[in-house]
Design a protein around this motif. Structure first.
Motif, PDB file in Angstrom:
ATOM      1  N   CYS A  20       0.842  -1.191   0.000  1.00 43.08           N
ATOM      2  CA  CYS A  20       0.000   0.000   0.000  1.00 43.08           C
ATOM      3  C   CYS A  20       0.882   1.248   0.000  1.00 43.08           C
ATOM      4  CB  CYS A  20      -0.887  -0.019   1.242  1.00 43.08           C
ATOM      5  SG  CYS A  20      -1.786   1.528   1.517  1.00 43.08           S
ATOM      6  N   CYS A  23       0.310   3.335   3.584  1.00 40.57           N
ATOM      7  CA  CYS A  23       0.781   2.855   4.896  1.00 40.57           C
ATOM      8  C   CYS A  23       1.924   1.843   4.784  1.00 40.57           C
ATOM      9  CB  CYS A  23      -0.376   2.247   5.680  1.00 40.57           C
ATOM     10  SG  CYS A  23      -0.938   0.655   5.044  1.00 40.57           S
ATOM     11  N   CYS A  39      -7.074  -1.160   0.873  1.00 41.52           N
ATOM     12  CA  CYS A  39      -6.016  -1.647   1.769  1.00 41.52           C
ATOM     13  C   CYS A  39      -6.645  -2.284   3.005  1.00 41.52           C
ATOM     14  CB  CYS A  39      -5.104  -0.495   2.172  1.00 41.52           C
ATOM     15  SG  CYS A  39      -3.811  -0.977   3.331  1.00 41.52           S
ATOM     16  N   CYS A  42      -5.078   0.034   6.265  1.00 42.02           N
ATOM     17  CA  CYS A  42      -5.441   1.437   6.526  1.00 42.02           C
ATOM     18  C   CYS A  42      -6.737   1.859   5.844  1.00 42.02           C
ATOM     19  CB  CYS A  42      -4.307   2.373   6.114  1.00 42.02           C
ATOM     20  SG  CYS A  42      -4.059   2.503   4.339  1.00 42.02           S
ATOM     21  N   VAL A  44      -7.370   2.685   2.592  1.00 44.51           N
ATOM     22  CA  VAL A  44      -7.416   3.523   1.394  1.00 44.51           C
ATOM     23  C   VAL A  44      -7.935   2.684   0.229  1.00 44.51           C
ATOM     24  CG1 VAL A  44      -5.583   5.126   2.092  1.00 44.51           C
ATOM     25  CG2 VAL A  44      -5.019   3.140   0.680  1.00 44.51           C
TER      26      VAL A  44
HETATM   27 ZN   LIG Z   1      -2.662   0.932   3.598  1.00 47.93          ZN
END
Ligand SMILES: [Zn+2]
Length: 124
Positions: A20, A23, A39, A42, A44
């Motif tokens: 990712c 992160c 993701c 996190c 996204v």
């Molecule tokens: Zn992430």
């Protein structure tokens, strides 16, 4: 959005590792040739709208063309292969490189999008 060089290098490093870009804690790949929707660490969003994948395809096409050109120039300078052999090698590269580079083209496209405008997050 202005980014410092360290953030850019960190994002590129995560892209090379297929993590990712936001992160770096989770892979962007669900299974071969299938990028996750978002993701798992996190949140996204990787696949956010219709047509977003076109950028990844463009990155793959451009990378393939650049690689073919580099191999062609290298073969002109460093080898004295017959023209037919060179064309055969370039054809094999032209067919196989986009397949091998598929995940990294997605990763680079996501990383570029992350650096330019930031990837949106899922609403949890
Ligand atoms: Zn992430």
């Amino acid at each position: 959005m202005k980014r410092d060089p360290r953030t850019i290098l960190l994002t590129l490093w995560r892209c090379l590792k297929l993590q990712c870009p936001a992160c770096g804690r989770a892979s962007i790949v669900q299974r071969p040739f299938y990028v996750k929707k978002s993701c798992s660490a996190c949140g996204v969003i990787f696949k956010r709208e219709e047509g977003f994948f076109v950028g990844a395809i463009m990155a793959n096409v451009v990378a393939t063309e650049v690689f073919i050109l580099l191999v062609y120039f290298a073969s002109l300078l460093l080898t004295n292969f017959d023209e037919q052999i060179t064309l055969t090698i370039l054809f094999v590269i032209g067919v196989s490189f986009p397949v091998v580079f598929y995940h990294h083209s997605w990763s680079l496209w996501l990383g570029m999008d992350h650096l330019i405008e930031g990837l949106p997050r899922e609403k949890r």
